[in-house]
Design a protein around this motif. Structure first.
Motif, PDB file in Angstrom:
ATOM      1  N   LYS A 238       0.830  -1.206   0.000  1.00  0.00           N
ATOM      2  CA  LYS A 238       0.000   0.000   0.000  1.00  0.00           C
ATOM      3  C   LYS A 238       0.868   1.261   0.000  1.00  0.00           C
ATOM      4  O   LYS A 238       0.637   2.188  -0.767  1.00  0.00           O
ATOM      5  CB  LYS A 238      -0.926  -0.003   1.218  1.00  0.00           C
ATOM      6  N   ILE A 239       1.895   1.297   0.836  1.00  0.00           N
ATOM      7  CA  ILE A 239       2.787   2.463   0.913  1.00  0.00           C
ATOM      8  C   ILE A 239       3.612   2.578  -0.368  1.00  0.00           C
ATOM      9  O   ILE A 239       3.802   3.676  -0.896  1.00  0.00           O
ATOM     10  CB  ILE A 239       3.704   2.377   2.150  1.00  0.00           C
ATOM     11  N   SER A 240       4.093   1.463  -0.886  1.00  0.00           N
ATOM     12  CA  SER A 240       4.885   1.477  -2.120  1.00  0.00           C
ATOM     13  C   SER A 240       4.097   2.058  -3.292  1.00  0.00           C
ATOM     14  O   SER A 240       4.664   2.689  -4.175  1.00  0.00           O
ATOM     15  CB  SER A 240       5.355   0.071  -2.481  1.00  0.00           C
ATOM     16  N   ALA A 241       2.795   1.824  -3.297  1.00  0.00           N
ATOM     17  CA  ALA A 241       1.950   2.290  -4.389  1.00  0.00           C
ATOM     18  C   ALA A 241       1.652   3.793  -4.320  1.00  0.00           C
ATOM     19  O   ALA A 241       1.181   4.370  -5.297  1.00  0.00           O
ATOM     20  CB  ALA A 241       0.640   1.515  -4.403  1.00  0.00           C
TER      21      ALA A 241
ATOM     22  N   ASP B 127       0.305  11.736  -3.601  1.00  0.00           N
ATOM     23  CA  ASP B 127      -0.490  11.099  -2.552  1.00  0.00           C
ATOM     24  C   ASP B 127       0.094  11.399  -1.176  1.00  0.00           C
ATOM     25  O   ASP B 127      -0.644  11.714  -0.237  1.00  0.00           O
ATOM     26  CB  ASP B 127      -0.532   9.576  -2.754  1.00  0.00           C
ATOM     27  N   VAL B 128       1.415  11.293  -1.056  1.00  0.00           N
ATOM     28  CA  VAL B 128       2.077  11.553   0.221  1.00  0.00           C
ATOM     29  C   VAL B 128       1.945  13.031   0.588  1.00  0.00           C
ATOM     30  O   VAL B 128       1.669  13.367   1.744  1.00  0.00           O
ATOM     31  CB  VAL B 128       3.564  11.126   0.193  1.00  0.00           C
ATOM     32  N   LEU B 129       2.131  13.918  -0.399  1.00  0.00           N
ATOM     33  CA  LEU B 129       1.973  15.353  -0.141  1.00  0.00           C
ATOM     34  C   LEU B 129       0.600  15.642   0.453  1.00  0.00           C
ATOM     35  O   LEU B 129       0.482  16.335   1.473  1.00  0.00           O
ATOM     36  CB  LEU B 129       2.142  16.161  -1.435  1.00  0.00           C
ATOM     37  N   ILE B 130      -0.428  15.114  -0.168  1.00  0.00           N
ATOM     38  CA  ILE B 130      -1.795  15.395   0.287  1.00  0.00           C
ATOM     39  C   ILE B 130      -2.108  14.693   1.602  1.00  0.00           C
ATOM     40  O   ILE B 130      -2.578  15.327   2.553  1.00  0.00           O
ATOM     41  CB  ILE B 130      -2.820  15.025  -0.804  1.00  0.00           C
ATOM     42  N   GLU B 131      -1.827  13.400   1.688  1.00  0.00           N
ATOM     43  CA  GLU B 131      -2.220  12.626   2.866  1.00  0.00           C
ATOM     44  C   GLU B 131      -1.382  12.910   4.110  1.00  0.00           C
ATOM     45  O   GLU B 131      -1.903  12.890   5.224  1.00  0.00           O
ATOM     46  CB  GLU B 131      -2.162  11.125   2.552  1.00  0.00           C
TER      47      GLU B 131
ATOM     48  N   GLN C 176      -9.422  18.417   4.513  1.00  0.00           N
ATOM     49  CA  GLN C 176      -9.629  16.974   4.419  1.00  0.00           C
ATOM     50  C   GLN C 176      -9.752  16.449   2.993  1.00  0.00           C
ATOM     51  O   GLN C 176      -9.349  15.334   2.714  1.00  0.00           O
ATOM     52  CB  GLN C 176     -10.900  16.585   5.197  1.00  0.00           C
ATOM     53  N   GLU C 177     -10.318  17.243   2.118  1.00  0.00           N
ATOM     54  CA  GLU C 177     -10.576  16.797   0.745  1.00  0.00           C
ATOM     55  C   GLU C 177      -9.966  17.806  -0.217  1.00  0.00           C
ATOM     56  O   GLU C 177     -10.113  19.011  -0.025  1.00  0.00           O
ATOM     57  CB  GLU C 177     -12.091  16.707   0.517  1.00  0.00           C
ATOM     58  N   PHE C 178      -9.288  17.323  -1.244  1.00  0.00           N
ATOM     59  CA  PHE C 178      -8.590  18.189  -2.184  1.00  0.00           C
ATOM     60  C   PHE C 178      -9.056  17.910  -3.615  1.00  0.00           C
ATOM     61  O   PHE C 178      -9.184  16.761  -4.007  1.00  0.00           O
ATOM     62  CB  PHE C 178      -7.074  17.979  -2.090  1.00  0.00           C
TER      63      PHE C 178
ATOM     64  N   VAL D 279      -4.320  22.602  -6.272  1.00  0.00           N
ATOM     65  CA  VAL D 279      -5.527  22.014  -5.703  1.00  0.00           C
ATOM     66  C   VAL D 279      -5.957  22.849  -4.505  1.00  0.00           C
ATOM     67  O   VAL D 279      -5.150  23.556  -3.890  1.00  0.00           O
ATOM     68  CB  VAL D 279      -5.333  20.536  -5.302  1.00  0.00           C
ATOM     69  N   PHE D 280      -7.239  22.750  -4.203  1.00  0.00           N
ATOM     70  CA  PHE D 280      -7.822  23.486  -3.088  1.00  0.00           C
ATOM     71  C   PHE D 280      -8.527  22.491  -2.172  1.00  0.00           C
ATOM     72  O   PHE D 280      -9.008  21.457  -2.625  1.00  0.00           O
ATOM     73  CB  PHE D 280      -8.821  24.528  -3.601  1.00  0.00           C
ATOM     74  N   SER D 281      -8.610  22.833  -0.910  1.00  0.00           N
ATOM     75  CA  SER D 281      -9.239  21.929   0.054  1.00  0.00           C
ATOM     76  C   SER D 281     -10.691  22.305   0.294  1.00  0.00           C
ATOM     77  O   SER D 281     -11.146  23.382  -0.109  1.00  0.00           O
ATOM     78  CB  SER D 281      -8.488  21.963   1.387  1.00  0.00           C
ATOM     79  N   ASN D 282     -11.389  21.433   0.984  1.00  0.00           N
ATOM     80  CA  ASN D 282     -12.779  21.662   1.356  1.00  0.00           C
ATOM     81  C   ASN D 282     -12.948  22.948   2.181  1.00  0.00           C
ATOM     82  O   ASN D 282     -13.997  23.578   2.137  1.00  0.00           O
ATOM     83  CB  ASN D 282     -13.317  20.470   2.153  1.00  0.00           C
ATOM     84  N   ALA D 283     -11.915  23.359   2.901  1.00  0.00           N
ATOM     85  CA  ALA D 283     -11.992  24.564   3.734  1.00  0.00           C
ATOM     86  C   ALA D 283     -11.835  25.846   2.913  1.00  0.00           C
ATOM     87  O   ALA D 283     -12.011  26.937   3.443  1.00  0.00           O
ATOM     88  CB  ALA D 283     -10.921  24.516   4.818  1.00  0.00           C
ATOM     89  N   GLN D 284     -11.509  25.718   1.649  1.00  0.00           N
ATOM     90  CA  GLN D 284     -11.263  26.879   0.796  1.00  0.00           C
ATOM     91  C   GLN D 284     -12.357  27.123  -0.228  1.00  0.00           C
ATOM     92  O   GLN D 284     -12.206  27.961  -1.102  1.00  0.00           O
ATOM     93  CB  GLN D 284      -9.933  26.686   0.050  1.00  0.00           C
TER      94      GLN D 284
END
Length: 129
Positions: free
Chosen positions: A39-42, A47-51, A60-62, A116-121
């Motif tokens: 899972k981490i290798s994939a 993905d790492v930047l966002i999560e 929470q959502e981008f 990208v923008f988040s749900n808070a924006q």
């Protein structure tokens, strides 16, 4: 306040990507099962930047600007985007998309910056009567 140039944004994203790569490596070292490791290798750098870097209790959502529009939301005025790597979209002579550019006679991978923008924006689009 001076506006950040695209070159400065690229440098900042490169630094964040290096941090994301270190985080991914640390996560891989902590894996206890082959499934966790897979899972981490994939995970891609984005993905790492966002999560692991951007996501928090508020963000929470981008989605891209257009992605939020499709969902019925617009980005609030003055919000600053989160940076991620985009997909290359350069066409070669045959009209095919390619992800390699030539610099000084050598081929290099080139990835544009995406925003990208988040749900808070975002806020719901106003309905017209």
């Amino acid at each position: 306040m001076e506006k950040e140039t695209i070159q400065e944004k690229r440098l900042r994203l490169r630094a964040l990507s290096a941090e994301a790569k270190d985080i991914k490596e640390a996560l891989l070292n902590e894996c206890e099962t082959p499934e966790e490791s897979l899972k981490i290798s994939a995970m891609r750098i984005n993905d790492v930047l966002i999560e692991k870097i951007y996501k928090d209790e508020t963000h929470q959502e981008f989605r891209s600007f257009k992605g939020w529009l499709k969902e019925g939301f617009c980005v609030k005025k003055g919000e600053k985007a989160f940076l991620v790597w985009g997909r290359p979209k350069q066409e070669n002579k045959d009209g095919e998309l390619k992800s390699v550019i030539e610099v000084d006679g050598e081929d290099h991978n080139f990835f544009p910056i995406s925003f990208v923008f988040s749900n808070a924006q975002v806020k719901p689009l106003e309905q017209k009567d």
